[in-house]
Structure formats: C-alpha cells, structure tokens
Design a protein around this motif. Sequence first.
Motif, PDB file in Angstrom:
ATOM      1  N   MET A  88       0.848  -1.197   0.000  1.00  0.00           N
ATOM      2  CA  MET A  88       0.000   0.000   0.000  1.00  0.00           C
ATOM      3  C   MET A  88       0.872   1.231   0.000  1.00  0.00           C
ATOM      4  SD  MET A  88      -2.694   1.196   2.902  1.00  0.00           S
ATOM      5  CE  MET A  88      -3.427   2.809   2.828  1.00  0.00           C
ATOM      6  N   SER A  89       0.570   2.147  -0.844  1.00  0.00           N
ATOM      7  CA  SER A  89       1.373   3.360  -0.936  1.00  0.00           C
ATOM      8  C   SER A  89       0.746   4.488  -0.155  1.00  0.00           C
ATOM      9  CB  SER A  89       1.512   3.780  -2.406  1.00  0.00           C
ATOM     10  OG  SER A  89       2.174   5.005  -2.494  1.00  0.00           O
ATOM     11  N   ILE A  90       1.614   5.301   0.516  1.00  0.00           N
ATOM     12  CA  ILE A  90       1.119   6.454   1.247  1.00  0.00           C
ATOM     13  C   ILE A  90       0.507   7.440   0.290  1.00  0.00           C
ATOM     14  CG2 ILE A  90       1.858   8.469   2.573  1.00  0.00           C
ATOM     15  CD1 ILE A  90       1.640   6.020   4.222  1.00  0.00           C
ATOM     16  N   VAL A 102      -8.022   2.662  17.308  1.00  0.00           N
ATOM     17  CA  VAL A 102      -8.870   2.120  16.246  1.00  0.00           C
ATOM     18  C   VAL A 102      -9.381   3.250  15.364  1.00  0.00           C
ATOM     19  CG1 VAL A 102     -10.986   0.842  15.747  1.00  0.00           C
ATOM     20  CG2 VAL A 102      -9.514   0.128  17.638  1.00  0.00           C
ATOM     21  N   CYS A 103      -9.663   4.386  15.983  1.00  0.00           N
ATOM     22  CA  CYS A 103     -10.102   5.561  15.222  1.00  0.00           C
ATOM     23  C   CYS A 103      -9.056   5.925  14.168  1.00  0.00           C
ATOM     24  CB  CYS A 103     -10.333   6.735  16.171  1.00  0.00           C
ATOM     25  SG  CYS A 103     -10.766   8.278  15.352  1.00  0.00           S
ATOM     26  N   ALA A 104      -7.796   5.949  14.569  1.00  0.00           N
ATOM     27  CA  ALA A 104      -6.720   6.290  13.631  1.00  0.00           C
ATOM     28  C   ALA A 104      -6.668   5.303  12.477  1.00  0.00           C
ATOM     29  CB  ALA A 104      -5.383   6.325  14.358  1.00  0.00           C
ATOM     30  N   GLU A 105      -6.869   4.015  12.776  1.00  0.00           N
ATOM     31  CA  GLU A 105      -6.842   2.992  11.735  1.00  0.00           C
ATOM     32  C   GLU A 105      -7.971   3.190  10.729  1.00  0.00           C
ATOM     33  OE1 GLU A 105      -7.103  -0.621  13.905  1.00  0.00           O
ATOM     34  OE2 GLU A 105      -5.073  -0.485  14.738  1.00  0.00           O
ATOM     35  N   LYS A 106      -9.116   3.643  11.216  1.00  0.00           N
ATOM     36  CA  LYS A 106     -10.260   3.844  10.335  1.00  0.00           C
ATOM     37  C   LYS A 106     -10.149   5.153   9.558  1.00  0.00           C
ATOM     38  CE  LYS A 106     -13.633   1.104  12.931  1.00  0.00           C
ATOM     39  NZ  LYS A 106     -13.987   0.229  11.792  1.00  0.00           N
ATOM     40  N   VAL A 107      -9.626   6.175  10.225  1.00  0.00           N
ATOM     41  CA  VAL A 107      -9.547   7.503   9.618  1.00  0.00           C
ATOM     42  C   VAL A 107      -8.449   7.595   8.565  1.00  0.00           C
ATOM     43  CG1 VAL A 107      -8.816   9.883  10.131  1.00  0.00           C
ATOM     44  CG2 VAL A 107     -10.602   8.800  11.505  1.00  0.00           C
ATOM     45  N   TYR A 108      -7.288   7.030   8.856  1.00  0.00           N
ATOM     46  CA  TYR A 108      -6.104   7.266   8.025  1.00  0.00           C
ATOM     47  C   TYR A 108      -6.300   6.938   6.549  1.00  0.00           C
ATOM     48  CZ  TYR A 108      -1.244   7.742   6.694  1.00  0.00           C
ATOM     49  OH  TYR A 108      -0.099   8.155   6.080  1.00  0.00           O
ATOM     50  N   PRO A 109      -6.893   5.785   6.191  1.00  0.00           N
ATOM     51  CA  PRO A 109      -7.038   5.486   4.754  1.00  0.00           C
ATOM     52  C   PRO A 109      -7.885   6.507   4.014  1.00  0.00           C
ATOM     53  CG  PRO A 109      -7.378   3.517   6.080  1.00  0.00           C
ATOM     54  CD  PRO A 109      -7.350   4.672   7.032  1.00  0.00           C
ATOM     55  N   GLU A 110      -8.798   7.172   4.723  1.00  0.00           N
ATOM     56  CA  GLU A 110      -9.684   8.133   4.057  1.00  0.00           C
ATOM     57  C   GLU A 110      -9.042   9.497   3.863  1.00  0.00           C
ATOM     58  OE1 GLU A 110     -13.773   8.227   4.695  1.00  0.00           O
ATOM     59  OE2 GLU A 110     -13.903   6.258   5.641  1.00  0.00           O
ATOM     60  N   TYR A 121      -2.062  12.038  18.470  1.00  0.00           N
ATOM     61  CA  TYR A 121      -0.901  11.152  18.633  1.00  0.00           C
ATOM     62  C   TYR A 121      -1.145   9.807  17.955  1.00  0.00           C
ATOM     63  CZ  TYR A 121       2.203   7.805  20.947  1.00  0.00           C
ATOM     64  OH  TYR A 121       3.094   6.794  21.207  1.00  0.00           O
ATOM     65  N   GLU A 122      -2.318   9.223  18.199  1.00  0.00           N
ATOM     66  CA  GLU A 122      -2.610   7.922  17.587  1.00  0.00           C
ATOM     67  C   GLU A 122      -2.645   8.026  16.070  1.00  0.00           C
ATOM     68  OE1 GLU A 122      -2.543   5.122  18.887  1.00  0.00           O
ATOM     69  OE2 GLU A 122      -2.663   5.540  21.029  1.00  0.00           O
ATOM     70  N   LEU A 123      -3.151   9.137  15.573  1.00  0.00           N
ATOM     71  CA  LEU A 123      -3.191   9.334  14.129  1.00  0.00           C
ATOM     72  C   LEU A 123      -1.777   9.440  13.560  1.00  0.00           C
ATOM     73  CD1 LEU A 123      -5.185   9.604  11.830  1.00  0.00           C
ATOM     74  CD2 LEU A 123      -5.282  12.064  12.258  1.00  0.00           C
ATOM     75  N   ARG A 124      -0.926  10.169  14.265  1.00  0.00           N
ATOM     76  CA  ARG A 124       0.460  10.297  13.801  1.00  0.00           C
ATOM     77  C   ARG A 124       1.206   8.969  13.877  1.00  0.00           C
ATOM     78  NH1 ARG A 124       3.948  13.537  11.971  1.00  0.00           N
ATOM     79  NH2 ARG A 124       6.168  13.339  12.397  1.00  0.00           N
ATOM     80  N   MET A 125       0.990   8.217  14.948  1.00  0.00           N
ATOM     81  CA  MET A 125       1.664   6.924  15.074  1.00  0.00           C
ATOM     82  C   MET A 125       1.260   5.981  13.941  1.00  0.00           C
ATOM     83  SD  MET A 125       3.807   7.070  17.471  1.00  0.00           S
ATOM     84  CE  MET A 125       4.230   5.336  17.604  1.00  0.00           C
ATOM     85  N   HIS A 126      -0.011   6.036  13.555  1.00  0.00           N
ATOM     86  CA  HIS A 126      -0.442   5.197  12.432  1.00  0.00           C
ATOM     87  C   HIS A 126       0.222   5.665  11.143  1.00  0.00           C
ATOM     88  CE1 HIS A 126      -3.096   2.206  10.670  1.00  0.00           C
ATOM     89  NE2 HIS A 126      -3.300   3.046   9.668  1.00  0.00           N
ATOM     90  N   HIS A 127       0.337   6.971  10.983  1.00  0.00           N
ATOM     91  CA  HIS A 127       1.013   7.536   9.814  1.00  0.00           C
ATOM     92  C   HIS A 127       2.464   7.062   9.745  1.00  0.00           C
ATOM     93  CE1 HIS A 127       2.316  10.445   6.825  1.00  0.00           C
ATOM     94  NE2 HIS A 127       3.176  10.958   7.662  1.00  0.00           N
ATOM     95  N   LEU A 128       3.169   7.121  10.885  1.00  0.00           N
ATOM     96  CA  LEU A 128       4.565   6.689  10.920  1.00  0.00           C
ATOM     97  C   LEU A 128       4.696   5.195  10.659  1.00  0.00           C
ATOM     98  CD1 LEU A 128       5.875   8.761  13.974  1.00  0.00           C
ATOM     99  CD2 LEU A 128       6.258   9.211  11.545  1.00  0.00           C
ATOM    100  N   ALA A 129       3.737   4.423  11.163  1.00  0.00           N
ATOM    101  CA  ALA A 129       3.770   2.976  10.928  1.00  0.00           C
ATOM    102  C   ALA A 129       3.634   2.680   9.440  1.00  0.00           C
ATOM    103  CB  ALA A 129       2.652   2.290  11.712  1.00  0.00           C
ATOM    104  N   MET A 130       2.772   3.422   8.750  1.00  0.00           N
ATOM    105  CA  MET A 130       2.613   3.226   7.318  1.00  0.00           C
ATOM    106  C   MET A 130       3.879   3.639   6.571  1.00  0.00           C
ATOM    107  SD  MET A 130      -0.269   1.848   7.099  1.00  0.00           S
ATOM    108  CE  MET A 130      -0.378   1.808   5.312  1.00  0.00           C
ATOM    109  N   LEU A 185       6.440   1.175   4.289  1.00  0.00           N
ATOM    110  CA  LEU A 185       6.941   1.454   2.946  1.00  0.00           C
ATOM    111  C   LEU A 185       8.464   1.422   2.898  1.00  0.00           C
ATOM    112  CD1 LEU A 185       4.622   4.346   1.754  1.00  0.00           C
ATOM    113  CD2 LEU A 185       4.633   1.989   0.965  1.00  0.00           C
ATOM    114  N   SER A 186       9.094   1.974   3.952  1.00  0.00           N
ATOM    115  CA  SER A 186      10.551   2.075   3.937  1.00  0.00           C
ATOM    116  C   SER A 186      11.224   0.721   4.049  1.00  0.00           C
ATOM    117  CB  SER A 186      11.030   2.990   5.073  1.00  0.00           C
ATOM    118  OG  SER A 186      10.774   2.405   6.343  1.00  0.00           O
ATOM    119  N   THR A 187      10.500  -0.288   4.600  1.00  0.00           N
ATOM    120  CA  THR A 187      11.099  -1.621   4.693  1.00  0.00           C
ATOM    121  C   THR A 187      11.111  -2.332   3.344  1.00  0.00           C
ATOM    122  OG1 THR A 187       8.963  -2.571   5.314  1.00  0.00           O
ATOM    123  CG2 THR A 187      10.440  -1.894   7.105  1.00  0.00           C
ATOM    124  N   ASP A 188      10.357  -1.814   2.399  1.00  0.00           N
ATOM    125  CA  ASP A 188      10.370  -2.409   1.057  1.00  0.00           C
ATOM    126  C   ASP A 188      11.517  -1.785   0.266  1.00  0.00           C
ATOM    127  OD1 ASP A 188       9.894  -3.598  -1.317  1.00  0.00           O
ATOM    128  OD2 ASP A 188       7.971  -2.618  -1.708  1.00  0.00           O
TER     129      ASP A 188
END
Length: 261
Positions: free
Chosen positions: A1-3, A108-116, A167-176, A180-183
């Motif tokens: 999945m691409s950012i 969980v909110c961050a997980e749902k919000v981030y893709p949108e 914070y949770e939203l940012r952590m999800h962003h960094l995880a994504m 990507l960077s591990t690929d």
Amino acid sequence: MSIENSEPNAPSNPLSNARIVLVHTTHPGNIGAVARAMKNMGLQQLYLVKPKAFPHERAIWRSASAVDILDNAVVVETLEEAVADCGLVVGTSARGRRIPWPLVNPRVCAEKVYPELAQHPVALVFGREDRGLTNEELQACHLHVNIPASEDYSSLNLGMAVQVVSYELRMHHLAMQDQLSTDEMQEWDTRMARVDEIERMFVHLEETLIEMDFLNPAAPKQLMTRLRRLYNRTRMDDLEVQMMRGILTSTQQWVRKARDK
C-alpha cells in the motif's frame, strides 16, 4: 500500500487532510493548547465553531510556537459549516448514549480515519469543555471516539484530548511510512536475480576458483558454503549477477593465458 494515493488530488502527506474542529470553546487558552498539540503531531487544519473569545492573547500565549496554526484557523458559526466538505466526521464522546453509535478508541479511530485522508478531509470534532458535544451534534458524526481514561479520574482537558487522538493518528502515519521504507526494492532499477541464475553463478565461481588453484576439489572444506552464505546475505539483481559472471570469465581467461606462457 502506498502512502501517496493514486487519486489525482491525493495529498502528499495525508495528515494535512485531518481537521480538528472545536465546538463553542469557552477558554481561549484551550484553543492555544490545542494548536500546540496539533503542531506537535503534524496536523494543520483547525476549525473553530463559534468560539467565545478568538483571536485572543491567551490563545497565542498557550500555543507556544504554534501561532501559525492559530493564524490559519477558520472560524465558522455552525458545525455544519465546519464539516461541509469532509467525507468522514468523527465526534469525541465521553459517555454512552441512549441510541448506540459506532464507538471506537483513539487507536482504532486512527486505523479507520487514516485510509480516508488520502481521499478527502476528515473532521475530528471536540465539544465544549464542560459538557462536550450535544446529542444532535454527535448524531451529525459518522463515528464516535472515546478516550478510555481511568474510571477513578476520567477528566481530560481539551488540549490533552486533542493530543491523544492526534498522537494515535500520527503513530499510524509513521507505521505506514515504516512499512513502505522496509520495502527496499520498491524502486530498484532492475529485477532481482532468479534462483537458477544465482546457482549458475555459484557453479561458475567454483570452476574459476578451481582453475586458480584456490579451491582444491579433493578437499573443498567449507569454502563454497561460506561463499554462498556471503553472497546470499545480499540479494543480487540480474545485472549484478551478469557483472560477476563477466569478472569470473575474465579471470578464467587471464589464468589460462598465464598457464599457456
């Protein structure tokens, strides 16, 4: 999945589409604290629904170095105006409601919000300091988020609540981003070498080492095993294998010419 979403209008940083909406904030200092929390987490959009006092020097003082967030804040009269162009609206709720509504914690909110966020603005709505959002305002939200604070003391000020959700939203962003960077090979300039190509290279390497009298086939010990381990620690692409084969061929030719003299 691409950012970076394939949508033509997708933002380069999805967090830029996250919108913090404060409804009827009473104390201007809380607006400043929210601006600071937002900037800490990389959020930019602040909408204020009919604040009691704004602009205000206390908001500036509490914002520390996040005055730019305040300068760009959008002040509107109603919640409807603040979220009109949003594709998803999330309301913060501190208590259960008579009619059940989709309710999640900030993670969980961050997980749902981030893709949108790559598709449209998403509003994260925070209510009044003393009583939060009204039932009517919460019913205008697609989703409710609740911060599971201790039952012994569940009071969070506005700045803290925004900090937790942001914070949770940012952590999800960094995880994504990390995902990507591990690929490492996603932008490689040529394909990775196939197993059969690597095997032929090892056969060629062994033949060359024997011709050089570096490897004694009668007593090979663990030489080829260790060389395999050495090369297999790095994945080789097809051009690298071809270069190695070229070096080995030149080495064989040099050895044969030396022997013919």
